[in-house]
Design a protein around this motif. Sequence first.
Motif, PDB file in Angstrom:
ATOM      1  N   ILE A 128       0.842  -1.201   0.000  1.00  0.00           N
ATOM      2  CA  ILE A 128       0.000   0.000   0.000  1.00  0.00           C
ATOM      3  C   ILE A 128       0.879   1.253   0.000  1.00  0.00           C
ATOM      4  CG2 ILE A 128      -1.843  -1.192   1.226  1.00  0.00           C
ATOM      5  CD1 ILE A 128      -1.111   0.550   3.677  1.00  0.00           C
ATOM      6  N   LYS A 129       2.170   1.068   0.168  1.00  0.00           N
ATOM      7  CA  LYS A 129       3.124   2.167   0.092  1.00  0.00           C
ATOM      8  C   LYS A 129       3.985   1.966  -1.145  1.00  0.00           C
ATOM      9  CE  LYS A 129       5.344   3.639   3.778  1.00  0.00           C
ATOM     10  NZ  LYS A 129       6.311   3.657   4.907  1.00  0.00           N
ATOM     11  N   TYR A 161      -4.534  -3.923  10.492  1.00  0.00           N
ATOM     12  CA  TYR A 161      -4.336  -2.665   9.766  1.00  0.00           C
ATOM     13  C   TYR A 161      -4.906  -1.514  10.581  1.00  0.00           C
ATOM     14  CZ  TYR A 161      -4.869   1.076   6.403  1.00  0.00           C
ATOM     15  OH  TYR A 161      -4.825   2.296   5.776  1.00  0.00           O
ATOM     16  N   ASN A 162      -4.143  -0.436  10.681  1.00  0.00           N
ATOM     17  CA  ASN A 162      -4.545   0.722  11.480  1.00  0.00           C
ATOM     18  C   ASN A 162      -4.155   1.992  10.730  1.00  0.00           C
ATOM     19  OD1 ASN A 162      -4.970   2.744  13.344  1.00  0.00           O
ATOM     20  ND2 ASN A 162      -4.012   1.651  15.049  1.00  0.00           N
ATOM     21  N   GLU A 163      -5.145   2.766  10.362  1.00  0.00           N
ATOM     22  CA  GLU A 163      -4.917   3.999   9.610  1.00  0.00           C
ATOM     23  C   GLU A 163      -3.970   4.946  10.348  1.00  0.00           C
ATOM     24  OE1 GLU A 163      -5.711   6.460   6.242  1.00  0.00           O
ATOM     25  OE2 GLU A 163      -6.516   4.450   6.642  1.00  0.00           O
ATOM     26  N   LYS A 164      -3.968   4.878  11.694  1.00  0.00           N
ATOM     27  CA  LYS A 164      -3.171   5.809  12.488  1.00  0.00           C
ATOM     28  C   LYS A 164      -1.668   5.586  12.330  1.00  0.00           C
ATOM     29  CE  LYS A 164      -6.730   6.486  16.034  1.00  0.00           C
ATOM     30  NZ  LYS A 164      -7.067   6.333  17.482  1.00  0.00           N
ATOM     31  N   LYS A 166      -0.283   4.430   9.428  1.00  0.00           N
ATOM     32  CA  LYS A 166      -0.169   4.128   8.006  1.00  0.00           C
ATOM     33  C   LYS A 166       1.229   4.410   7.463  1.00  0.00           C
ATOM     34  CE  LYS A 166      -2.958   4.649   3.811  1.00  0.00           C
ATOM     35  NZ  LYS A 166      -4.165   5.305   3.240  1.00  0.00           N
ATOM     36  N   GLU A 167       1.906   5.414   8.049  1.00  0.00           N
ATOM     37  CA  GLU A 167       3.236   5.750   7.545  1.00  0.00           C
ATOM     38  C   GLU A 167       4.239   4.621   7.756  1.00  0.00           C
ATOM     39  OE1 GLU A 167       3.312   7.148  11.847  1.00  0.00           O
ATOM     40  OE2 GLU A 167       1.857   7.040  10.201  1.00  0.00           O
ATOM     41  N   THR A 172      -0.003  -5.053   3.291  1.00  0.00           N
ATOM     42  CA  THR A 172      -1.004  -5.733   4.101  1.00  0.00           C
ATOM     43  C   THR A 172      -1.330  -7.078   3.456  1.00  0.00           C
ATOM     44  OG1 THR A 172      -2.850  -4.701   2.921  1.00  0.00           O
ATOM     45  CG2 THR A 172      -2.035  -3.570   4.895  1.00  0.00           C
ATOM     46  N   MET A 229       0.729   6.535  -0.896  1.00  0.00           N
ATOM     47  CA  MET A 229       0.034   5.640   0.015  1.00  0.00           C
ATOM     48  C   MET A 229      -1.344   5.282  -0.539  1.00  0.00           C
ATOM     49  SD  MET A 229       2.194   5.159   2.434  1.00  0.00           S
ATOM     50  CE  MET A 229       1.118   4.259   3.549  1.00  0.00           C
ATOM     51  N   LYS A 230      -1.676   3.994  -0.492  1.00  0.00           N
ATOM     52  CA  LYS A 230      -2.983   3.517  -0.944  1.00  0.00           C
ATOM     53  C   LYS A 230      -3.698   2.853   0.225  1.00  0.00           C
ATOM     54  CE  LYS A 230      -0.872   0.977  -3.967  1.00  0.00           C
ATOM     55  NZ  LYS A 230      -0.584   0.002  -5.033  1.00  0.00           N
ATOM     56  N   ASN A 231      -4.986   2.685   0.091  1.00  0.00           N
ATOM     57  CA  ASN A 231      -5.754   1.973   1.113  1.00  0.00           C
ATOM     58  C   ASN A 231      -5.855   0.504   0.733  1.00  0.00           C
ATOM     59  OD1 ASN A 231      -6.371   4.216   2.763  1.00  0.00           O
ATOM     60  ND2 ASN A 231      -7.977   4.841   1.335  1.00  0.00           N
TER      61      ASN A 231
END
Length: 562
Positions: A128-129, A161-164, A166-167, A172, A229-231
């Motif tokens: 996703i990165k 997976y945690n959006e917080k 993401k960096e 995933t 960055m992608k989801n």
Amino acid sequence: MGGLYLLDYGAGNVRSLVNAVNKLGYEIEWIKEPGDILKAEKLIFPGVGAFGSAMQLLVEKNYAEPLKQFIASRKQFMGICVGLQALFEGSEENPNISGLGIIPGTVKLFNKDDKVVPHMGWNEANCIKEIKYKNELGQDIHCGIKPGSVYYFVHSYAVPYNEKIKEWILSTTQYGDEIFISSIQKDNVFGTQFHPEKSGYAGLRILKSFLESSGNNNLVVVDDKKIIMKNPTILPKDRFRKRIIACLDVRTNDHGDLVVTKGDQYDVRERTTDITNGQVRNLGKPVDLARRYFDEGADEITFLNITSFRNCPLVDLPMLEILKRTSETVFVPLTIGGGIRDIIDPDGKFHSALEVAGEYFRSGADKVSIGSDAVYAVENYLANNKILSGRTAIETIAHAYGSQAVVISVDPKRIYVNSPDDEPNHHVIKTSYPGPNGEPWCWYQCTVKGGREGRDIDVHQLVTSCEAMGAGEILLNCMDKDGTNSGYDLELINDVKKAVRIPVIASSGAGKEDHFAEVFAKTNVEAALAAGIFHRREIPIKHVKNYLKERYILIRDEDPSL
């Protein structure tokens, strides 16, 4: 390249990682004391087993603080499996034990409602990165992770997976309906939940990327504007692969040579000139055959030692040498079965099953398979009102190395009855294949000593008890099917699949490609194993995989390029 170090805290198989690094043309030094950590320019921290045990050992050996300092110094770090999990704040596996706290978050147990646990096998890692940074060859860098490639996972806990954070997330993976972090990358820190050293050439590419990266490369700071960055996408079904496992039955011939049976070309009476430690031991055939299976695409390789070696000291067990040599060129999981029990050397020295297993792990094994001793352990467990003793081989090895390291090899045979009332103390099933006198019911009696002795315990009792003791996988043989080439015992497999929530390997009976497709389609088993038909090349592994692929059964395709 100098300054490459391995942090081994004493759990599991790290020999394969060292061999993979050597295969790629690099040498690696071992961390022997805390001060060595800060000497390193690059550090790899692999691990298997429990989060708590790993962290406790890091603290006891005074490795934890130097490790934090190393990472803070912006030198390149790679964590594998538990080596990745240790970077987080903690784990549900051991709630009272803190992690290194480099990354916010907690490692959590998989939801067992919709899938088997451990997550054991081959799955995709979806980046996703996307790091739009050119290396010296002008290539975009994804830390070696290639779209469409699959990697070998073996774990019960993962970081959701945690959006917080993401960096931190590079890729995933979806298992069942859960999406977890399968690799992380930020600045100088890189880690994988999967095992690159057990992921064939796909995994070697990832190790190669880390080893080749230098000062201002992909694992160090890059321009934020060059990071896309992608989801993650939730799929209707995960991309978990079915496994094809090649099994080698290894024994000694009259001259002490180690040879593979179940194949006409492997004559157990042929001579050899290979001399090891003054003894004649033909190690070439098992090692060469395992390499052939790896090249042909086997997802795992299992060695079943059908010779006892009762008069051989633990440190000189021939299977240890086979594992050491095999792990030099075979980069998929290796399982060893036979002799995983308490033993006494000829000089009277006692070795526990845990110690025996540890020697196998250090020699290159990833899992140990327990057969007859599992039956005896379950008999005692049931006689003691299902109270765990904590002293069985299953319990001690699972506690030290994780449940994924313990496979239970079951050798059942059908006992036909006219009615369930005839066997009120056993798990009886209705069969579509009546007995010799038309009996419509049967139960599966567990055997010991290679099937030579039946015990008053059924397969349902065995597998459920072993799961309770901590076993992580079932290797399900069937004596009625062994050597028949008539297909797997689907009734037995389905019955066991309903009874346990751990992975099951179907074994005994494969004779053609359709038998593999049938067992996957009709039982939802995680893996299928075969021996003789692969030895004799009656059905090459590649043919099996192509046949399954044509029928839209997900399998692993190997790309041998580096």
